[in-house]
Enzyme design. Structure first.
Site, PDB file in Angstrom:
ATOM      1  N   GLU A 100       0.781  -1.449   0.061  1.00 52.19           N
ATOM      2  CA  GLU A 100      -0.102  -0.111   0.091  1.00 52.19           C
ATOM      3  C   GLU A 100       0.770   1.250   0.041  1.00 52.19           C
ATOM      4  OE1 GLU A 100      -3.922   0.489   2.036  1.00 52.19           O
ATOM      5  OE2 GLU A 100      -4.046  -2.034   1.850  1.00 52.19           O
ATOM      6  N   HIS A 143      -5.137   2.191   0.609  1.00 52.76           N
ATOM      7  CA  HIS A 143      -4.487   2.913  -0.336  1.00 52.76           C
ATOM      8  C   HIS A 143      -4.142   2.262  -1.390  1.00 52.76           C
ATOM      9  CE1 HIS A 143      -3.574   4.295   3.874  1.00 52.76           C
ATOM     10  NE2 HIS A 143      -3.227   5.574   3.412  1.00 52.76           N
ATOM     11  N   LYS A 166     -10.471   5.563   6.134  1.00 50.64           N
ATOM     12  CA  LYS A 166      -9.726   6.218   5.304  1.00 50.64           C
ATOM     13  C   LYS A 166      -9.566   5.635   4.114  1.00 50.64           C
ATOM     14  CE  LYS A 166      -4.989   8.063   4.890  1.00 50.64           C
ATOM     15  NZ  LYS A 166      -3.693   7.913   5.327  1.00 50.64           N
TER      16      LYS A 166
END
Length: 254
Positions: A87, A144, A171
């Site tokens: 990530e 991510h 997130k």
């Protein structure tokens, strides 16, 4: 009514996005110098990207370094993050060590937030979240994608899953290849914020094309934005002073 998170005098989830700056030193000396430099800046949170630290695989040295960082940045909320190689991080470690490290830091009481990546075994994530919460520490469940921007529905689904697992702040950060991708991220943020989120969320479109997403969080619903201090920890971060000016302009006109 959405929850807000109050930590060390900062309220996350209302008003302008809070600005987080990175600590990315490779040595203890570097980290101490960086932490002292951060004290000269105006920011809200710090993220220690411990995957940059040369002694990250020695937990006692991590805790010792964190203790020295905390002494310098004694009033700042600190996010502890080991970002995996897959990530966008600097180093790969075993899943067992990843969770052992995060639990040890949670137990130390030095961190205000621990970041755990969504794409791990759900049982491991849930076990860590339970452990971290018992330590009275908040948890960010993150994802991510440095290769692409997934469809809007997938972005929203990942944020919802992070929320369902018990992350205090879901997130996601994605890489755009066009301005349409940036709009996809902003649209997904707006939908998540208005229709599904019951807590603060963080969304980022990375790189230069995605810069607007770091500035317009208050418009679309993202509660924390990331700026660079001495060194950026992700593509597209701008200097904290510049970002602060833009956020103030937006906030005063909303």
């Amino acid at each position: 009514m959405k929850k807000v998170i109050k930590v060390r005098g900062i309220t996350i989830g209302e008003g302008a996005p809070k600005i987080c700056v990175p600590l990315v030193g490779r040595t203890l000396t570097d980290l101490i110098e960086e932490a002292q430099f951060l004290k000269t800046l105006e920011f809200d949170l710090v993220e220690w990207r411990v995957d940059f630290f040369e002694n990250v695989e020695q937990i006692e040295k991590v805790k010792d370094a964190f203790s020295q960082i905390r002494t310098i940045l004694n009033e700042a909320p600190i996010i502890f993050t080991f970002r995996s190689k897959r990530e966008g991080g600097e180093k790969e470690v075993s899943n067992q060590f990843y969770f052992e490290l995060n639990k040890a830091v949670a137990q130390s009481g030095l961190a205000d937030f621990i970041d755990v990546e969504l794409f791990n075994e759900e049982n491991d994530i849930q076990s860590l979240i339970e452990y971290v919460h018992k330590s009275e520490t908040f948890i960010i469940v993150s994802n991510h994608d440095f290769n692409k921007t997934p469809p809007k529905e997938e972005i929203v689904a990942r944020l919802c899953r992070a929320q369902e697992l018990g992350g205090d702040i879901p997130k996601i950060a994605v890489m755009p290849s066009s301005m349409e991708d940036v709009l996809t991220l902003l649209d997904a943020t707006n939908t998540m914020y208005k229709e599904y989120a019951d807590r603060p969320i963080i969304t980022i479109s990375m790189g230069g094309q995605g810069l607007i997403s770091r500035m317009a969080g208050e418009v679309f619903g993202s509660s924390i934005t990331f700026a660079s201090a001495k060194k950026a920890s992700a593509p597209g971060q701008v200097a904290v002073e510049e970002l602060k000016r833009v956020l103030n302009i937006l906030h005063s006109n909303l």
